[in-house]
Design a protein around this motif. Structure first.
Motif, short mmCIF file in Angstrom:
data_model
loop_
_atom_site.label_atom_id
_atom_site.label_comp_id
_atom_site.label_asym_id
_atom_site.label_seq_id
_atom_site.Cartn_x
_atom_site.Cartn_y
_atom_site.Cartn_z
N HIS A 239 46.73 -38.95 68.27
CA HIS A 239 47.12 -39.53 69.55
C HIS A 239 47.79 -40.89 69.41
CE1 HIS A 239 45.55 -36.45 72.11
NE2 HIS A 239 44.37 -36.49 71.52
N HIS B 126 56.12 -44.24 72.28
CA HIS B 126 54.76 -43.71 72.45
C HIS B 126 54.57 -43.04 73.80
CE1 HIS B 126 53.00 -45.27 68.76
NE2 HIS B 126 53.86 -46.25 68.90
N ARG B 127 55.70 -42.80 74.47
CA ARG B 127 55.57 -42.18 75.78
C ARG B 127 55.80 -40.68 75.68
NH1 ARG B 127 57.23 -45.05 80.33
NH2 ARG B 127 59.10 -43.77 80.45
N TRP B 128 54.74 -39.99 75.25
CA TRP B 128 54.85 -38.54 75.18
C TRP B 128 53.62 -37.91 75.79
CZ3 TRP B 128 50.61 -37.85 72.34
CH2 TRP B 128 50.36 -38.70 71.27
N LYS B 129 53.76 -36.64 76.14
CA LYS B 129 52.64 -35.90 76.73
C LYS B 129 52.26 -34.78 75.78
CE LYS B 129 53.00 -36.45 81.72
NZ LYS B 129 54.17 -37.29 82.01
N VAL B 130 50.96 -34.59 75.59
CA VAL B 130 50.49 -33.51 74.72
C VAL B 130 50.74 -32.17 75.40
CG1 VAL B 130 48.45 -32.49 73.66
CG2 VAL B 130 48.73 -34.97 73.68
#
Lengths: 113, 278
Positions: A85, A95-99
């Motif tokens: 994470h 660091h702006r991502w969605k799992v």
């Protein structure tokens, strides 16, 4: 060591299966433990060995499949692969991502005799 | 028999996954034997479906069930219940000693009478925390988890059954002090509130990313100690942002009251959101 209670859940699921499918022994339990699932596979195996004792799952092997963490970067609008994470997007270092995958924690099937 | 893949044993059985997942794999590795000789070898498995089982008495039973299924079922029940009573349920998590109970004691004293509250305290042993909470006049129930390192949703369901959910108020669930295990267990809360004290390292969010990733709010606690510490609060916030770009971050001190107003305002805003929900 929350893996212990997850191991217990696996044993419970195996016991439940006996209601619909008669078997004497479980040889292998195939589980999916995604790399972003907060579960340590070795701890899960250790916990499983302990809680399976005296149950139909005693002596069974956990065959653990570990799908990688998948995310969608909202900055570069692309699917990317991540290991934890805290990782940066491999494309834009943001660091702006969605799992979107890799959090699975599932019992797939049993190999029984 | 090889401990890596099970090859080489006398009970050699080639089995395949369920048809929906058919695939093949190959690998190479070396074995060392007690007899003092070593050799390397490679081999290939062909995975088919059920028909490929070499030993007739072996068979596959399809399960396809989520390991968190039971917990998630209870969590969903809790969440529905909280929606019905318009209760803001918060799951407070941190490492031991970050100040969860102190934060709650101060919060309960300062907001007394403004809305209904209840507190669930999770610890492996003792009811010391529940006693501290009860001393403020707030209803509290201690759950002793024994050997367990986290609260699960069924424990919370039991506790809510005994305490009752505070209608249009706030249910604080203080989890076991542990930055690892509680991350995966949904309790049916509206948000996880992660506390991290300034006496811990700035790198904590990177060391325990799962927990910080799950946070709706991060409270940086004990900020009154900052003048005595070589602690870079900017670096901590940057590390929080690396694992969670969306969480709110507030700096507080339960002891001096610094920053607590923003925390109370956060609680009020979340309660208003619930009130306005359809």
């Amino acid at each position: 060591m929350h893996e212990l209670s997850l191991a217990q859940s696996i044993v419970d699921l195996v016991e439940e299966q006996r209601a619909s499918a008669a078997f004497a022994r479980v040889r292998t339990i195939r589980v999916i433990v995604g790399q972003l699932s907060s579960v340590d596979p070795r701890a899960l195996e250790f916990g499983f060995e302990v809680v399976a004792r005296g149950t139909v799952a005693e002596g069974a092997t956990l065959a653990i499949d570990r799908p990688p963490g998948r995310a969608f970067c909202t900055d570069c609008e692309q699917p990317v692969e991540i290991a934890t994470h805290g990782d940066a997007c491999p494309i834009c270092a943001g660091h702006r991502w969605k799992v979107v995958g890799g959090q699975e924690l599932r019992v797939v099937d049993l190999e029984v005799e | 028999m090889c401990g890596v893949c099970g090859c080489g044993g006398e009970e050699k059985v080639v089995v395949g996954p369920a048809p929906a997942h058919a695939h093949g794999h190959d690998h190479d590795h070396a074995h060392d034997h007690d007899a003092g000789h070593g050799h390397g070898h490679g081999h290939e498995h062909e995975h088919g479906g059920e028909a490929a089982l070499a030993t007739p008495e072996l068979r596959r039973v399809r399960v396809e069930r989520d390991i968190f299924e039971k917990n998630d079922r209870f969590a969903e029940g809790n969440r529905k219940g909280f929606a019905g009573t318009r209760t803001l349920a918060l799951n407070l998590v941190s490492s031991p000693g970050a100040g969860k109970t102190s934060l709650l004691v101060t919060t309960l004293e300062k907001t007394k009478g403004q809305y209904a509250v209840a507190v669930i305290e999770g610890d492996q042993q003792t009811s010391l925390d529940a006693q501290r909470i009860q001393a403020t006049g707030a209803p509290a129930l201690q759950i002793n988890t024994g050997k367990m390192c986290h609260l699960d949703a069924s424990m919370v369901a039991d506790a809510v059954g005994q305490l009752g959910a505070p209608e249009r108020g706030v249910l604080f669930i203080e989890n076991v002090g542990n930055l690892v295990c509680p991350a995966g267990f949904d309790l049916g809360e509206a948000a996880k509130v992660v506390l991290v004290s300034v006496t811990e390292g700035e790198d904590k969010p990177l060391k325990y990313p799962d927990m910080f990733r799950a946070a709706g709010l991060v409270l940086v606690t004990k900020v009154d100690l900052l003048p005595h510490l070589d602690f870079d609060i900017g670096a901590l916030v940057a590390n929080i942002r690396r694992v969670n770009s969306a969480a709110d971050v507030l700096r507080v001190s339960s002891r001096t009251g610094d920053g607590m107003g923003a925390w109370y305002a956060w609680l009020d805003a979340r309660r208003r959101e619930l009130e306005a929900a359809p």
